[in-house]
Design an enzyme around this catalytic site. Structure first.
Site, PDB file in Angstrom:
ATOM      1  N   ASN A 129       0.870  -1.242   0.146  1.00  0.00           N
ATOM      2  CA  ASN A 129      -0.179  -0.064   0.069  1.00  0.00           C
ATOM      3  C   ASN A 129       0.924   1.206   0.218  1.00  0.00           C
ATOM      4  O   ASN A 129       1.303   1.626   1.135  1.00  0.00           O
ATOM      5  CB  ASN A 129      -0.854  -0.040   1.305  1.00  0.00           C
ATOM      6  N   GLU A 145      -7.395   4.962   7.387  1.00  0.00           N
ATOM      7  CA  GLU A 145      -7.094   6.406   7.160  1.00  0.00           C
ATOM      8  C   GLU A 145      -8.140   7.045   6.414  1.00  0.00           C
ATOM      9  O   GLU A 145      -8.428   7.910   6.484  1.00  0.00           O
ATOM     10  CB  GLU A 145      -5.644   6.680   6.147  1.00  0.00           C
ATOM     11  N   GLY A 163       1.973   2.494  11.018  1.00  0.00           N
ATOM     12  CA  GLY A 163       3.193   3.443  11.010  1.00  0.00           C
ATOM     13  C   GLY A 163       3.532   3.732  12.250  1.00  0.00           C
ATOM     14  O   GLY A 163       4.447   4.854  12.657  1.00  0.00           O
ATOM     15  N   GLY A 188       2.840  -0.808   4.505  1.00  0.00           N
ATOM     16  CA  GLY A 188       2.699   0.577   3.997  1.00  0.00           C
ATOM     17  C   GLY A 188       4.131   0.939   3.933  1.00  0.00           C
ATOM     18  O   GLY A 188       4.689   0.794   3.056  1.00  0.00           O
TER      19      GLY A 188
HETATM   20  C1  PEP Z   1      -0.910   0.550   6.261  1.00  0.00           C
HETATM   21  O1  PEP Z   1      -1.352   1.696   6.561  1.00  0.00           O
HETATM   22  O2  PEP Z   1      -1.912  -0.111   5.727  1.00  0.00           O
HETATM   23  C2  PEP Z   1      -0.038  -0.063   6.784  1.00  0.00           C
HETATM   24  C3  PEP Z   1       0.227  -1.509   7.085  1.00  0.00           C
HETATM   25  O3  PEP Z   1       0.942   0.623   7.010  1.00  0.00           O
HETATM   26  P1  PEP Z   1       2.466   0.437   7.622  1.00  0.00           P
HETATM   27  O4  PEP Z   1       3.030  -0.802   7.197  1.00  0.00           O
HETATM   28  O5  PEP Z   1       3.388   1.585   7.248  1.00  0.00           O
HETATM   29  O6  PEP Z   1       2.211   0.606   9.491  1.00  0.00           O
END
Ligand code: PEP
Length: 231
Positions: free
Chosen positions: A8, A87, A160, A213
């Protein structure tokens, strides 16, 4: 089924990054799917990479300025669409009902929706997470054929932040989802996945893949994550 490794990119990435991702190697037992910003989707059609979108509208077309429909995504060659990411739920007011309508439309046009669910930090620590997750599952997946979508368990407090639930905690949620939906719906995990923790996550029974992410924005790191899920 192959384990899904979903990138993503959110509102990140560039034409240059797509060129770098052309070197991504296919790994047995895994299926990598890149979900870039929608404007870049056509650049994937002449690559061997599978790709998907991060959102779609619940109508086929019409006066919805700025929106993109499942029909458009299908025409471009998308196979998956992420829906109900936290989000989008928090910043764009997407409710379970909206997610449900979008997912139904995606399925109608032959896309596989990746329906995101996840509890807040407070829900986890006040032990209300099961109730919160079941409510999201019931409302977001209402009426959808269970083998035609994927559930992405993404605790909001993990996205995140570098915080990842224990394998046991993820296992508990997988069991909860399977009690509700049966075993025909693939379940993936997302939240601070990186090349250091991917191997541990790959050993969780019943986990059909991951949603990545930040760590999906570097081709070397992302390749290491895919490698960790090799069959
Ligand atoms: C996401 O937002 O789908 C995600 C998994 O983000 P991250 O890996 O950066 O935590």
């Amino acid at each position: 089924m192959k384990r899904l490794i979903i990138a993503n990119w959110k509102m990140n990435g560039s034409i240059h990054l797509i060129q770098e991702f052309r070197s991504l190697k296919k790994i047995p037992g895994t299926e990598a799917i890149i979900c870039p910003p929608a404007c870049y989707l056509p650049l994937f059609s002449d690559t061997l990479m599978k790709f998907g979108a991060q959102n779609c509208h619940h109508a086929n077309n019409g006066a919805f300025t700025g929106e993109i429909s499942a029909l458009h995504l299908k025409e471009l060659g998308c196979t998956y669409v992420i829906l109900g990411h936290s989000e989008r739920r928090t910043q764009f007011n997407e409710t379970d009902s909206v997610v449900n309508h979008k997912a139904a439309k995606a399925i109608e046009h032959g896309l596989t929706p990746i329906i995101c669910i996840g509890e807040t930090y407070a829900e986890r620590h006040e032990n209300r997470f099961e109730q919160a997750l079941l409510s999201q599952i019931d409302r977001s997946t209402h009426g959808l054929p269970r083998h035609q979508y994927v559930i992405a368990y993404e605790p909001i407090w993990s996205i995140g932040t570098g915080l990842v639930p224990t394998s046991n905690d993820i296992q508990t949620v997988i069991n909860l989802i399977q009690q509700r939906l049966g075993t025909h719906t693939p379940i993936i995990y997302g939240g601070s996945v990186n090349d250091k923790n991917a191997a541990d996550l790959s050993n969780i029974p019943g986990l059909n893949g991951i949603l990545v992410g930040g760590a999906s924005l570097n081709v070397t790191t992302f390749q290491s994550i895919i490698d960790a899920f090799q069959a």
